[in-house]
Write a protein that holds these residues in place. Sequence first.
Motif, short mmCIF file in Angstrom:
data_model
loop_
_atom_site.label_atom_id
_atom_site.label_comp_id
_atom_site.label_asym_id
_atom_site.label_seq_id
_atom_site.Cartn_x
_atom_site.Cartn_y
_atom_site.Cartn_z
N TRP A 1 0.87 -1.17 0.00
CA TRP A 1 0.00 0.00 0.00
C TRP A 1 0.90 1.22 0.00
O TRP A 1 1.94 1.24 0.65
CB TRP A 1 -0.87 0.05 1.26
CG TRP A 1 -1.88 -1.04 1.36
CD1 TRP A 1 -3.21 -0.96 1.02
CD2 TRP A 1 -1.68 -2.36 1.85
NE1 TRP A 1 -3.82 -2.15 1.27
CE2 TRP A 1 -2.91 -3.04 1.78
CE3 TRP A 1 -0.57 -3.05 2.34
CZ2 TRP A 1 -3.07 -4.35 2.18
CZ3 TRP A 1 -0.72 -4.36 2.73
CH2 TRP A 1 -1.96 -5.01 2.65
N ASP A 2 0.51 2.23 -0.76
CA ASP A 2 1.24 3.49 -0.72
C ASP A 2 0.25 4.64 -0.64
O ASP A 2 -0.93 4.48 -0.90
CB ASP A 2 2.20 3.65 -1.90
CG ASP A 2 1.50 3.76 -3.23
OD1 ASP A 2 0.57 4.57 -3.37
OD2 ASP A 2 1.89 3.04 -4.16
N ASN A 3 0.78 5.78 -0.28
CA ASN A 3 -0.02 6.99 -0.17
C ASN A 3 0.61 8.04 -1.06
O ASN A 3 1.15 9.03 -0.58
CB ASN A 3 -0.06 7.43 1.30
CG ASN A 3 -1.14 8.44 1.58
OD1 ASN A 3 -1.80 8.91 0.66
ND2 ASN A 3 -1.31 8.79 2.84
N GLY A 4 0.57 7.78 -2.37
CA GLY A 4 1.22 8.69 -3.31
C GLY A 4 2.72 8.62 -3.14
O GLY A 4 3.32 7.54 -3.25
N ASP A 5 3.31 9.73 -2.82
CA ASP A 5 4.76 9.79 -2.63
C ASP A 5 5.18 9.46 -1.20
O ASP A 5 6.35 9.53 -0.86
CB ASP A 5 5.29 11.18 -2.99
CG ASP A 5 5.17 11.47 -4.47
OD1 ASP A 5 5.16 10.50 -5.26
OD2 ASP A 5 5.09 12.65 -4.85
N GLU A 6 4.21 9.10 -0.38
CA GLU A 6 4.50 8.81 1.02
C GLU A 6 5.02 7.39 1.19
O GLU A 6 5.08 6.62 0.25
CB GLU A 6 3.24 9.03 1.88
CG GLU A 6 2.71 10.44 1.83
CD GLU A 6 3.66 11.47 2.42
OE1 GLU A 6 4.38 11.15 3.38
OE2 GLU A 6 3.69 12.60 1.90
N THR A 7 5.31 7.04 2.40
CA THR A 7 5.86 5.73 2.74
C THR A 7 4.98 4.58 2.25
O THR A 7 3.78 4.62 2.36
CB THR A 7 6.02 5.64 4.27
OG1 THR A 7 6.84 6.72 4.71
CG2 THR A 7 6.64 4.33 4.68
N GLU A 8 5.64 3.57 1.73
CA GLU A 8 4.96 2.36 1.28
C GLU A 8 5.10 1.28 2.36
O GLU A 8 6.15 1.12 2.97
CB GLU A 8 5.62 1.88 -0.02
CG GLU A 8 5.02 0.63 -0.59
CD GLU A 8 5.75 0.20 -1.86
OE1 GLU A 8 5.11 -0.45 -2.68
OE2 GLU A 8 6.95 0.50 -2.01
N LEU A 9 4.02 0.55 2.59
CA LEU A 9 4.03 -0.57 3.52
C LEU A 9 3.83 -1.84 2.71
O LEU A 9 2.91 -1.91 1.90
CB LEU A 9 2.92 -0.42 4.55
CG LEU A 9 2.97 -1.40 5.71
CD1 LEU A 9 2.58 -0.71 7.00
CD2 LEU A 9 2.09 -2.59 5.46
N ILE A 10 4.71 -2.83 2.89
CA ILE A 10 4.69 -4.05 2.08
C ILE A 10 4.59 -5.27 3.00
O ILE A 10 5.34 -5.38 3.97
CB ILE A 10 5.98 -4.18 1.24
CG1 ILE A 10 6.27 -2.88 0.49
CG2 ILE A 10 5.86 -5.36 0.27
CD1 ILE A 10 7.71 -2.79 -0.01
N LEU A 11 3.67 -6.18 2.67
CA LEU A 11 3.57 -7.45 3.38
C LEU A 11 4.16 -8.55 2.52
O LEU A 11 3.86 -8.64 1.32
CB LEU A 11 2.11 -7.79 3.69
CG LEU A 11 1.34 -6.85 4.61
CD1 LEU A 11 -0.07 -7.37 4.83
CD2 LEU A 11 2.06 -6.64 5.93
N TYR A 12 5.00 -9.39 3.13
CA TYR A 12 5.63 -10.53 2.46
C TYR A 12 5.26 -11.81 3.21
O TYR A 12 5.19 -11.79 4.45
CB TYR A 12 7.15 -10.41 2.50
CG TYR A 12 7.71 -9.22 1.78
CD1 TYR A 12 7.90 -9.24 0.40
CD2 TYR A 12 8.08 -8.08 2.48
CE1 TYR A 12 8.44 -8.15 -0.26
CE2 TYR A 12 8.63 -6.98 1.83
CZ TYR A 12 8.80 -7.03 0.46
OH TYR A 12 9.33 -5.94 -0.19
N PRO A 13 5.09 -12.92 2.50
CA PRO A 13 4.85 -14.18 3.21
C PRO A 13 6.14 -14.69 3.86
O PRO A 13 7.24 -14.48 3.33
CB PRO A 13 4.37 -15.12 2.10
CG PRO A 13 4.96 -14.57 0.85
CD PRO A 13 5.06 -13.08 1.05
#
Length: 136
Positions: free
Chosen positions: A41-53
């Motif tokens: 998930w991202d918020n435009g140019d803001e921080t991205e949060l990534i889930l990995y298995p």
Amino acid sequence: MALLDHLGITVDDLQAAVAQFDPVLTDLGYTRHDEEGSVSWDNGDETELILYPAREEGTGPHRHGRVGWQHLAFDIATRAEVDRLHALALAAGWTEVRVPKAYPRFNDRYYASFVEDDNGIRIEFAYNPPRSAPSA
């Protein structure tokens, strides 16, 4: 000033974690991206949060207080929004850690709640306005 670019989190069950994270992050204005082997998930140019298995089954959940992850706090605009997001997270399957309440030990304006997902990932919804801002 360097901002946090992204945060990667390893989870036991990717689809179950997405079911918990997606309602909260979408409500916070983040956009979901499904990739092979991850969801972000991202918020435009803001921080991205990534889930990995997880690469190794059965290695979770994370235990709060152990070395590693502590919590991620989202800056929320009002106390009412903290309450609303807390309820949204609970409806999405998060576990309540601390109910929405004032935290005078941090400062006289601090109001927050804490929730934790099935992987032991803890997030905080925090209303912490500048000293000059009126309380909401």
